[in-house]
Design an enzyme around this catalytic site. Sequence first.
Site, PDB file in Angstrom:
ATOM      1  N   CYS A   1       0.630  -1.341  -0.029  1.00  0.00           N
ATOM      2  CA  CYS A   1       0.110  -0.098  -0.053  1.00  0.00           C
ATOM      3  C   CYS A   1       0.987   1.298   0.150  1.00  0.00           C
ATOM      4  O   CYS A   1       1.721   1.337   0.550  1.00  0.00           O
ATOM      5  CB  CYS A   1      -1.060  -0.047   1.161  1.00  0.00           C
TER       6      CYS A   1
ATOM      7  N   ASP B   1      -7.888  -3.572  10.251  1.00  0.00           N
ATOM      8  CA  ASP B   1      -6.330  -2.780  10.364  1.00  0.00           C
ATOM      9  C   ASP B   1      -6.263  -2.463  11.977  1.00  0.00           C
ATOM     10  O   ASP B   1      -7.183  -2.729  12.741  1.00  0.00           O
ATOM     11  CB  ASP B   1      -6.493  -1.529   9.609  1.00  0.00           C
TER      12      ASP B   1
END
Length: 215
Positions: free
Chosen positions: A10, A133
Amino acid sequence: MPSDVNVKICGVTRPQDITAVVDAGARYIGLNFFPKSPRYVTPEKAAELAALTPEGICKVALVVNPTDAELDALTAVVPIDMLQLHGSETPERVAEIKARYGLPVMKAVGVGGPEDLAALDAYGRVADQLLVDTKPPKGADLPGGNGLAFDWTLIAGRRWPVPWMLAGGLTSETVAEAIRVTGARQVDVSSAVESAPGVKDAALIQGFCRAALPD
Ligand SMILES: O=C(O)c1ccccc1NCC(=O)[C@H](O)[C@H](O)COP(=O)(O)O
């Protein structure tokens, strides 16, 4: 090590990051449109990176509480494969965005303790994927990408009706244990594969994927 693990890198920002992702065998790239992030890219830069990304690599646009106008502008310029909503978007807003753009939506949910698990169940009923997350600490500048792990035992054995991705402070030293504890089949990393905030490092990407992907 399970034989079907996928890796998302990411916050790619440069053409050489795409090469590193492909060479390492990762299957997702994250294009970060959050202006406060050191990984932020403009739609124009993202379009250049997308053009360099081979078929088969999922191009994920990371946005935080986007307006329709922002998403209109982004999707008009960047050929993305998935939207990652990383803000406080409600399940109703997730459904609205899915319907408006016809793109798969991955909803990020921050986990800090057992009180956060119900949100995973709620979003798991409307999103196409979940990004599980670490909940950002109070006062954090960023809603994600903080390089902090959460207690993986909180989600051990839990499952949702959609594919999910484990994220939050994963490193090449910890990712195999994280997969073992949680049963994750997809993992996401940003901070631990950078030489500096926003600067991806090919060797670190290679090392992370070697640790996460089966031989
Ligand atoms: O990475 C960022 O800068 C970021 C900024 C704002 C919202 C989300 C952000 N990242 C989201 C991601 O998907 C990260 O890869 C994920 O939070 C894991 O990050 P890390 O703990 O650094 O590996």
